[in-house]
Write a protein that holds these residues in place. Structure first.
Motif, short mmCIF file in Angstrom:
data_model
loop_
_atom_site.label_atom_id
_atom_site.label_comp_id
_atom_site.label_asym_id
_atom_site.label_seq_id
_atom_site.Cartn_x
_atom_site.Cartn_y
_atom_site.Cartn_z
N GLY A 29 0.58 -1.46 0.33
CA GLY A 29 0.01 0.06 0.04
C GLY A 29 0.84 1.06 0.25
N PRO A 30 0.42 2.79 0.00
CA PRO A 30 1.09 3.81 -0.37
C PRO A 30 1.92 4.34 1.19
CG PRO A 30 -1.43 4.42 -0.03
CD PRO A 30 -1.00 2.98 -0.09
N GLU A 31 1.19 3.02 2.54
CA GLU A 31 3.14 3.82 3.02
C GLU A 31 3.43 2.84 3.77
OE1 GLU A 31 2.69 7.41 4.75
OE2 GLU A 31 1.36 7.29 3.46
N ALA A 32 3.33 1.40 2.72
CA ALA A 32 4.51 0.81 3.72
C ALA A 32 5.95 0.56 3.28
CB ALA A 32 4.16 -0.87 2.32
N ILE A 33 6.76 1.55 2.50
CA ILE A 33 8.03 1.76 2.92
C ILE A 33 8.31 2.73 4.18
CG2 ILE A 33 9.77 2.89 1.69
CD1 ILE A 33 9.10 2.57 -0.80
N LEU A 34 6.69 4.04 4.15
CA LEU A 34 7.35 4.96 5.65
C LEU A 34 7.02 3.88 6.89
CD1 LEU A 34 5.25 7.15 4.12
CD2 LEU A 34 7.52 7.10 4.50
N ILE A 35 6.10 3.05 7.28
CA ILE A 35 5.93 1.98 8.20
C ILE A 35 6.99 1.68 8.56
CG2 ILE A 35 4.35 0.34 8.94
CD1 ILE A 35 2.17 1.19 7.53
N ALA A 36 8.19 0.78 6.80
CA ALA A 36 8.82 -0.08 7.37
C ALA A 36 10.53 0.29 7.49
CB ALA A 36 9.66 -1.08 6.03
N ASP A 37 9.98 2.10 6.96
CA ASP A 37 11.42 2.57 7.68
C ASP A 37 10.88 3.26 9.14
OD1 ASP A 37 13.55 4.63 6.80
OD2 ASP A 37 12.66 5.67 6.33
#
Length: 135
Positions: A29-37
């Motif tokens: 989803g659109p926040e996948a990378i931010l959440i993982a980061d």
């Protein structure tokens, strides 16, 4: 074909919960990378948001200052992914505790728990696979 259904980010296990060498937690989803980061600290000290697509990164998942697990993170940017959304896969140690802890951290950071088959449903709705492949 986009719908408002796809405006959220989902997280869930991509492997069976139980005894195994490796468990995979997937975010899409659109926040996948931010959440993982927010959870991941790479040994290279680089932030995931600046890394190239289709790359693997070694590091640790943290909850506050506590290490949850030593992991590999696969970063895949849309549209060249299974769901045609940004995807992050966190490859952690197997067993119930590490995988459950990482999924819970993803949920705390804003992801929603994926329903059974929801990654495949998103792939179908985005035209990545056809109905016979989804079945």
């Amino acid at each position: 074909m986009k719908t408002e259904f796809h405006n959220d980010t989902i997280a869930g296990l991509s492997t069976a919960l139980g005894t195994a060498a490796i468990a995979i937690v997937r975010l899409s989803g659109p926040e996948a990378i931010l959440i993982a980061d927010t959870l991941f600290r790479a040994q290279s000290k680089k932030d995931l948001v600046y890394e190239k697509t289709h790359t693997i990164h070694y590091g640790r998942i943290f909850c506050n200052q506590d290490i949850v697990d030593e992991v590999l993170v696969l970063l895949m940017r849309a549209p060249r992914t299974y769901t045609r959304e940004d995807i992050v896969e966190i490859h952690c140690h197997g067993g119930v505790a590490p995988a459950r802890a990482i999924v819970n951290l993803c949920l705390e950071k804003g992801a929603r728990l994926a329903a059974p088959g929801e990654f495949t449903k998103r792939a179908f709705l985005h035209g990545r696979i056809d109905l016979s492949q989804a079945e």
